[in-house]
Design an enzyme around this catalytic site. Structure first.
Site, PDB file in Angstrom:
ATOM      1  N   GLY A 262      26.884  22.552  25.216  1.00  0.00           N
ATOM      2  CA  GLY A 262      25.629  21.843  25.398  1.00  0.00           C
ATOM      3  C   GLY A 262      25.875  20.348  25.515  1.00  0.00           C
ATOM      4  N   CYS A 263      24.878  19.627  26.028  1.00  0.00           N
ATOM      5  CA  CYS A 263      25.043  18.185  26.219  1.00  0.00           C
ATOM      6  C   CYS A 263      25.130  17.443  24.890  1.00  0.00           C
ATOM      7  CB  CYS A 263      23.921  17.635  27.095  1.00  0.00           C
ATOM      8  SG  CYS A 263      22.261  18.103  26.587  1.00  0.00           S
ATOM      9  N   TYR A 264      24.170  17.701  23.976  1.00  0.00           N
ATOM     10  CA  TYR A 264      24.220  17.028  22.678  1.00  0.00           C
ATOM     11  C   TYR A 264      25.522  17.357  21.933  1.00  0.00           C
ATOM     12  CZ  TYR A 264      19.213  15.712  22.911  1.00  0.00           C
ATOM     13  OH  TYR A 264      17.993  15.166  23.236  1.00  0.00           O
TER      14      TYR A 264
ATOM     15  N   THR B 246      28.458  18.182  23.147  1.00  0.00           N
ATOM     16  CA  THR B 246      29.595  17.486  23.758  1.00  0.00           C
ATOM     17  C   THR B 246      29.678  16.050  23.261  1.00  0.00           C
ATOM     18  OG1 THR B 246      29.508  18.841  25.767  1.00  0.00           O
ATOM     19  CG2 THR B 246      30.538  16.674  25.966  1.00  0.00           C
ATOM     20  N   CYS B 247      28.556  15.355  23.348  1.00  0.00           N
ATOM     21  CA  CYS B 247      28.541  13.931  22.999  1.00  0.00           C
ATOM     22  C   CYS B 247      28.778  13.737  21.495  1.00  0.00           C
ATOM     23  CB  CYS B 247      27.213  13.332  23.434  1.00  0.00           C
ATOM     24  SG  CYS B 247      27.189  11.541  23.608  1.00  0.00           S
TER      25      CYS B 247
END
Lengths: 335, 335, 335, 335
Positions: free
Chosen positions: D146-148, D150-151
């Site tokens: 997911g994007c969150y 990953t970051c």
């Protein structure tokens, strides 16, 4: 009717003060001043046809003769320069929107510069009504709080008795660009702000010590404070996340509601707060939620109103014996 | 005090009406209605702590019993349905913000649908105060103008005597997204609007005929009208460029000033107008410049206020015998 | 491989040139220069880890020794200063992105300043490939067109044979803020741009004469040109409306399609164009519609790419004998 | 050349995959599918003139026959439906961008729904290259993070050895609106997003467990995780603040640099990261600072690229034995 003046009327907080005071039933704008003279609707063409008052070159003596109360919408250093002189004449009250009277001497000089008015610094009242209402009513000098401190302290106060002091608070704050003022900087250039977000002055912003000092005084012990402000692509509005560790089990929403049950300008919410519900008003909206023995408190204000100009008028209302909500904006711009 | 109601309070123009009327000294909000019941601050959480009136299911009979005047903030078709019934009771005035009474029968049915209330259509007054103030004062039914027509017609009117009719007018208009309403559409999705601009319904938008009909009536001959609206990435505000050919030499700025010299809500500017100077107000700012025997007229309004809700309250003021500026917002949000 | 350099690499068009050239199969970046030295990824931190070339203090001699072709991404006056010196050495070609070689002497001196390089001005080619492709291939000096002229001229060209010259063209153009450059101005401050739109330099912008001269040359008679540019709240992108009167009946979309049928970087659309479909690319999207014997032509480009840097690389491709589309960006940022 | 397909090409991550793969030297787009058929440039008009491939109705059998590797850009549930069938044919690899294979069975079913492909779930590899590069190279099924997560995970990993586990991590994350997808929701309406910020799903977002599980696995003990995501008014980009308590003294920037010294797509910064430096690229920029024995880690990615599509192509590169950076975008849109 009380006669009020604004020194430093050409900035964002200056014009917001003008707009509030134009509709205020008990204050009459009797003096507008800045670094050069002109007319207010030349500086702010949106006021054309509404307010065409003269703007004069700022002079403390004139201000004190023409006003019962003066708002100083000035940068730090300039605030104390004018406040000290105006107060020396003995009859005019001052609400200072600069940082000059917000901190103890030690923290002021650590964060800003040498203080030039230690006498008044000692007696100035920190103008957060929910915290110091009683003292505001009787003082001649209010230090109007910073925008980040207003939004952060109001979020933290209800939970101070339940927070693990050693851990302290971690604050992630987001502000609209008007908070950076009208002067030209690369960081306020549209191309740098639009489609961007970034933190700035992390763990070292001047407002960190303002928050830390007020909550430590309230708690009567030092509270570790990590503060990270961000610039977000909107004109006005501020959103704060406070993270903390609880030292006992609480019904967090109930604590919040109980704490603010008599406050007119704090609204407890049942879901995360939205900047658009407060921009244009003096409201501070707050929500809270806990997990794993930790809490997240979430607050929002209009950085130019509750974070500056409308809070300043509330302070002026209190100092003059008026109802604190008199003439204070409560209708958000949001739709 | 007059008792006023709003039917269709859950949309953008509905909430703007509420905000204006809450601060109006002579109107009292006595009836709020929508398609389902609730409380106004549940629909618009920004009103929490300020206005907690009940919203009822819309009913024409109830509205007419409880109100001296009703604002209809409804889509077309719904406007005439409620207006005709409310007017049939004979005592309550109506300001209709829908398109239902703005056009002649022929143009209405070309652009919208079959008209269901031809009788009232014939007597309704087009509520642009600068054009029809006298008739507005004595009517029971005002058709509140569209946003694009308001901004365009006010720009064109002063120059009608000097415009080459054969050439007519070419209008390039730009609107904030609130003009498209609250309903969900791909064209209102943030990702489609942000960092984008585009025209829509070029040369075929319904407001083209509204503009054309009003200026042709004023000029007493048909005027060719090319109208191209655009969506721009801002919440509110509208900017219009009108291009035309002059049939005689004029001092264009002087013509403009003279035409509006007694108008309180039109401001003639010395430089191009800015949306941020009018958003939050009822003002229409106008500028004009000529070159090569042609003119460019440039006007700006808040699409939700002068383009809808504050103009509606002006019409209500006139219909009720009040000063037309009573309670009308004149302080822009811009800083 | 040809060796290319950029003088004036620290501005917006400079960095866009760098990005295109880094991925170009036949150009090698051999010289970057600005007013002070440093590294390109210090000026543009987004290039960190991608391009860490040195930036040198600009020097025409060095540029001519190290490059087969130099891009001048400089303000006017500076363009001709460097171009004249580089060309004097006889071996290096120049694509000048400034305004210095775009206009006839008379119009240049009317709009800008005294020209210092009249000799090269006489032989420079106006670098709009669709108009002057053949001459671009054989020149040593291309005057890269302005952004507004690129977008406007491409919209007007197909209809020149059918336009009423006496009436001429009326152009309403909208540009993102990057068009105003990186320098600090009140008009580029986020708070002034966000939630705002306004025209600027109406009927007097320097690009008006650039457009008028090119279309008059193409038509072989003078064409009246009214040009009104606007600033809109987006970083990049440009949208143009051209209004004109037709002197004969045409199938406007068919005329447009036929005119550009062999052009790779002009896309004829079936509906109004959208800025988001071209930002990030060299495309110019065009749509057209007529009514009442008049037409509205609607075009969009990326002001920094088709309006500056990618068009400059197309010109460089042509001047070096490469396929004009080599290395040219064609994938829009939009989603 | 490997033949690759995309199922679910009509969403934001689908089109970003198309754009990357069009420029990839070793992947050939051989199959595009969605829920209905058409052409890719009809769905995304920005691709007109660039890519005019057919979009077919999604079919797992066809996909497996026509592709060596398939990207699933689908919502959860749909991911496992197609993945399980494609994998059953035995020859085609899958990179699944949905959430279906990212979590352990227990956490998946807590956060999403009943899992329909437990066999493949057990063997799928979590596709964060910095964490699982070796295993990604040999698997047939990658669960793209997911994007969150990953970051956030990239920010936390270097500090895991030094973090107080009992306190855990507190994450304040901000995302552009494209993260919410293309479907129509009140929360993606321009008027609700513009000039607003707000948290959503605080302390209960599905990505919280994805982050917690990965960092707990890496640390080999459970780590308390408070996660608060926010919606901010920008199209793409993501910014994360992680707060934690240190259990020993470290040179935080040195720890960060050392940890990522061999990573091509993580850039350690000397000052707070900016979304505009990573949007358009696969980079994750990270900065860190400590105070009072606590740290703040600050990371930024493009939510659609490093947070989805470019990371998926990196995973595909690794699965196919190519250099992981092949064809991966590294030039930010920002200027």
């Amino acid at each position: 009717m009380k006669r009020v003046g604004i020194i430093g009327v050409s900035g964002y907080t200056g014009v917001e003060l003008v707009k509030i005071l134009l509709n205020h039933p008990e204050f009459e704008l009797s003096y507008l001043a800045a670094t050069s003279e002109g007319k207010i609707d030349e500086i702010f063409p949106q006021l054309s046809g509404v307010c065409e008052l003269k703007v004069e070159v700022a002079n403390a003596k004139t201000a004190s003769l023409r006003c019962d109360l003066v708002f100083l919408a000035l940068p730090h250093e300039k605030g104390m320069e004018f406040a000290s002189e105006i107060l020396s004449f003995g009859t005019t009250k001052v609400v200072d929107l600069s940082a000059d009277y917000r901190l103890s001497l030690e923290l002021y000089e650590k964060n800003y510069t040498t203080h030039q008015d230690k006498k008044n610094l000692a007696s100035a009242v920190y103008g957060l009504p929910e915290l110091h209402r009683k003292r505001i009513k009787t003082t001649n000098l209010v230090a109007n709080p910073g925008c980040y401190p207003t939004c952060s302290i109001l979020a933290i106060l209800p939970f101070l008795p339940f927070l693990d002091t050693k851990f302290g608070v971690m604050i992630d704050a987001k502000s609209g660009v008007s908070g950076a003022g009208k002067s030209l900087k690369q960081t306020s250039h549209f191309v740098n702000v639009n489609e961007n977000i970034n933190a700035y002055s992390p763990l070292s912003h001047r407002h960190a010590d303002e928050i830390k000092e007020q909550i430590s005084l309230a708690k009567k012990e030092p509270i570790s404070t990590l503060f990270v402000p961000h610039l977000v692509p909107l004109t006005r509005g501020m959103l704060v996340s406070v993270f903390g560790v609880l030292n006992e089990k609480i019904d967090e929403l109930e604590v919040l509601r109980e704490f603010y049950k008599d406050e007119k300008f704090v609204r407890v919410r049942n879901e995360p707060v939205q900047v658009k519900n407060v921009v244009g008003t003096n409201f501070c909206d707050i929500f809270v939620k806990k997990l794993d023995g930790k809490i997240w408190v979430n607050s929002a204000i209009d950085n130019l109103l509750r974070g500056a100009s409308s809070q300043a008028v509330i302070n002026a209302n209190l100092m003059c014996g008026f109802d604190e909500g008199l003439g204070i904006p409560n209708l958000a711009y949001g739709i």
